[in-house]
Design a protein around this motif. Structure first.
Motif, PDB file in Angstrom:
ATOM      1  N   VAL A 197      42.962  -6.758 -23.671  1.00 40.06           N
ATOM      2  CA  VAL A 197      42.751  -7.377 -24.981  1.00 40.06           C
ATOM      3  C   VAL A 197      42.345  -8.826 -24.829  1.00 40.06           C
ATOM      4  N   GLU A 198      43.064  -9.584 -23.985  1.00 42.01           N
ATOM      5  CA  GLU A 198      42.747 -11.003 -23.804  1.00 42.01           C
ATOM      6  C   GLU A 198      41.328 -11.175 -23.256  1.00 42.01           C
ATOM      7  N   GLY A 199      40.924 -10.307 -22.354  1.00 39.59           N
ATOM      8  CA  GLY A 199      39.575 -10.387 -21.804  1.00 39.59           C
ATOM      9  C   GLY A 199      38.506 -10.109 -22.850  1.00 39.59           C
ATOM     10  N   LEU A 200      38.767  -9.139 -23.729  1.00 35.96           N
ATOM     11  CA  LEU A 200      37.798  -8.785 -24.769  1.00 35.96           C
ATOM     12  C   LEU A 200      37.682  -9.873 -25.832  1.00 35.96           C
ATOM     13  N   ILE A 201      38.777 -10.586 -26.084  1.00 34.10           N
ATOM     14  CA  ILE A 201      38.706 -11.728 -27.009  1.00 34.10           C
ATOM     15  C   ILE A 201      37.922 -12.863 -26.363  1.00 34.10           C
ATOM     16  N   ALA A 202      38.195 -13.111 -25.084  1.00 32.18           N
ATOM     17  CA  ALA A 202      37.534 -14.208 -24.374  1.00 32.18           C
ATOM     18  C   ALA A 202      36.024 -14.017 -24.291  1.00 32.18           C
ATOM     19  N   ASP A 203      35.575 -12.764 -24.085  1.00 23.22           N
ATOM     20  CA  ASP A 203      34.122 -12.555 -23.941  1.00 23.22           C
ATOM     21  C   ASP A 203      33.428 -12.250 -25.269  1.00 23.22           C
ATOM     22  N   GLY A 204      34.190 -12.293 -26.391  1.00 25.11           N
ATOM     23  CA  GLY A 204      33.582 -12.132 -27.702  1.00 25.11           C
ATOM     24  C   GLY A 204      33.441 -10.705 -28.183  1.00 25.11           C
ATOM     25  N   THR A 205      33.897  -9.728 -27.391  1.00 21.78           N
ATOM     26  CA  THR A 205      33.813  -8.335 -27.828  1.00 21.78           C
ATOM     27  C   THR A 205      34.693  -8.111 -29.056  1.00 21.78           C
ATOM     28  N   ILE A 206      35.909  -8.633 -29.008  1.00 23.06           N
ATOM     29  CA  ILE A 206      36.781  -8.629 -30.193  1.00 23.06           C
ATOM     30  C   ILE A 206      36.553  -9.947 -30.918  1.00 23.06           C
ATOM     31  N   SER A 207      36.101  -9.872 -32.174  1.00 28.23           N
ATOM     32  CA  SER A 207      35.743 -11.087 -32.893  1.00 28.23           C
ATOM     33  C   SER A 207      36.037 -10.927 -34.380  1.00 28.23           C
ATOM     34  N   GLY A 208      35.836 -12.001 -35.122  1.00 23.94           N
ATOM     35  CA  GLY A 208      35.946 -11.965 -36.577  1.00 23.94           C
ATOM     36  C   GLY A 208      37.323 -11.538 -37.043  1.00 23.94           C
ATOM     37  N   GLY A 209      37.330 -10.671 -38.089  1.00 24.23           N
ATOM     38  CA  GLY A 209      38.578 -10.253 -38.708  1.00 24.23           C
ATOM     39  C   GLY A 209      39.438  -9.359 -37.836  1.00 24.23           C
ATOM     40  N   MET A 210      38.866  -8.825 -36.732  1.00 24.11           N
ATOM     41  CA  MET A 210      39.670  -7.994 -35.843  1.00 24.11           C
ATOM     42  C   MET A 210      40.610  -8.834 -34.983  1.00 24.11           C
ATOM     43  N   ILE A 211      40.275 -10.106 -34.756  1.00 25.74           N
ATOM     44  CA  ILE A 211      41.113 -10.946 -33.890  1.00 25.74           C
ATOM     45  C   ILE A 211      42.533 -11.084 -34.437  1.00 25.74           C
TER      46      ILE A 211
END
Length: 298
Positions: free
Chosen positions: A239-253
């Motif tokens: 999860v932390e990696g996907l947030i860092a690279d922008g895969t998880i973004s916007g309202g999903m964060i």
């Protein structure tokens, strides 16, 4: 006869597949955040109510936390009062807070309670003010302004965060075989009411109740990769990696952060699922494949 046998076989397969999950979760507490399309579509509302009642009937303890933002905006509009948001949070003056309490603690909460009872449950509606359930503190939002020497302080009014939760009233209801339905309104030390994000309330409540699972109903399939494909299982590190690279973004964060906080607080697993699918809760819990994203501590 052949068609009848095929139908019977499919039904039997569903029941056999569900059995080990029912055994595993008997006596466990599940906190379900109910929101999005599942709250406004008539078929989905009844589907959700049946799912929750079935969970209770097979010995699982569901606790429902709900939102209701669109209905708040609708009533404010009818009263001639506009809605203003800052960083996704509704600016809530005293008059707006009165409307929030009427909609969340009254209209929406009692509709959900009524649906659950209509389908054979024994639901009881609460806000965080009942039984001292949710103590809130006011959110202070600051924004850096390049032209200013000090950050700008933005007053959101009666917008709060969870300071602490006293689960006593919830535990009493669960032991009495009731289904608690909670509106995300807390009370401050000064006795004032505060509007709190329902995802945050659900996550904190799951921690305090030592819930087996936190389930967040959304209007998306779950967490998606860069190609729009559903990610069915994620660890905290992923999860932390996907947030860092922008895969998880916007309202999903914020939803994912809520799930991560719950896992770090002792909740066994968190699920982000598509509430637009009928019987989404049962499909996620009682089938081998599930339908959404499962987040685990591993």
């Amino acid at each position: 006869m052949e068609k009848l046998n095929d139908f019977a076989g499919r039904i039997a397969h569903v029941l056999i597949e569900a059995l080990p999950y029912i055994r595993r979760f008997q006596g466990k507490t599940l906190v379900i955040k109910y929101g999005g399309n599942a709250m406004v579509d008539e078929a989905l509302k009844h589907s959700f109510a049946r799912d929750v009642v079935l969970l209770k009937l097979v010995g699982i303890n569901p606790v429902v936390v709900h939102g209701g933002g669109p209905k708040i905006s609708s009533l404010l509009g009818r009263l001639g009062k506009s809605s203003r948001f800052v960083d996704g949070m509704r600016v809530t003056d005293s008059e707006t807070m009165d409307v929030v309490e009427m909609v969340l603690g009254g209209l929406v909460n009692k509709e959900i309670v009524g649906l659950l009872n209509q389908h054979g449950g024994r639901a009881v509606g609460l806000t965080g003010k009942d039984g001292g359930l949710i103590r809130a503190r006011k959110i202070v939002l600051t924004k850096a302004a390049p032209e200013a020497q000090a950050p700008e302080i933005i007053d959101l009014g009666h917008v709060g965060e969870v300071e602490w939760i006293d689960p006593g009233v919830i535990e009493m209801l669960v032991q009495g075989n009731f289904i608690p339905v909670i509106a995300p309104i807390g009370v401050g030390e000064d006795g004032a009411s505060y509007n709190i994000n329902a995802d945050l309330v659900a996550g904190k409540l799951a921690q305090v109740l030592k819930a087996e699972k936190l389930i967040l109903l959304t209007n998306t399939l779950g967490v998606l990769d860069r190609h729009g494909k559903l990610l069915t299982g994620l660890s905290l590190q992923e999860v932390e990696g996907l947030i860092a690279d922008g895969t998880i973004s916007g309202g999903m964060i914020p939803k994912v952060r809520c799930a991560v906080d719950a896992l770090q607080g002792g909740v066994k697993s968190a699920h982000i699922i598509d509430g637009r699918i009928e019987h989404a809760v049962l499909l996620e819990l009682f089938t081998d494949q599930g339908i959404g994203t499962l987040l685990g501590a591993g």
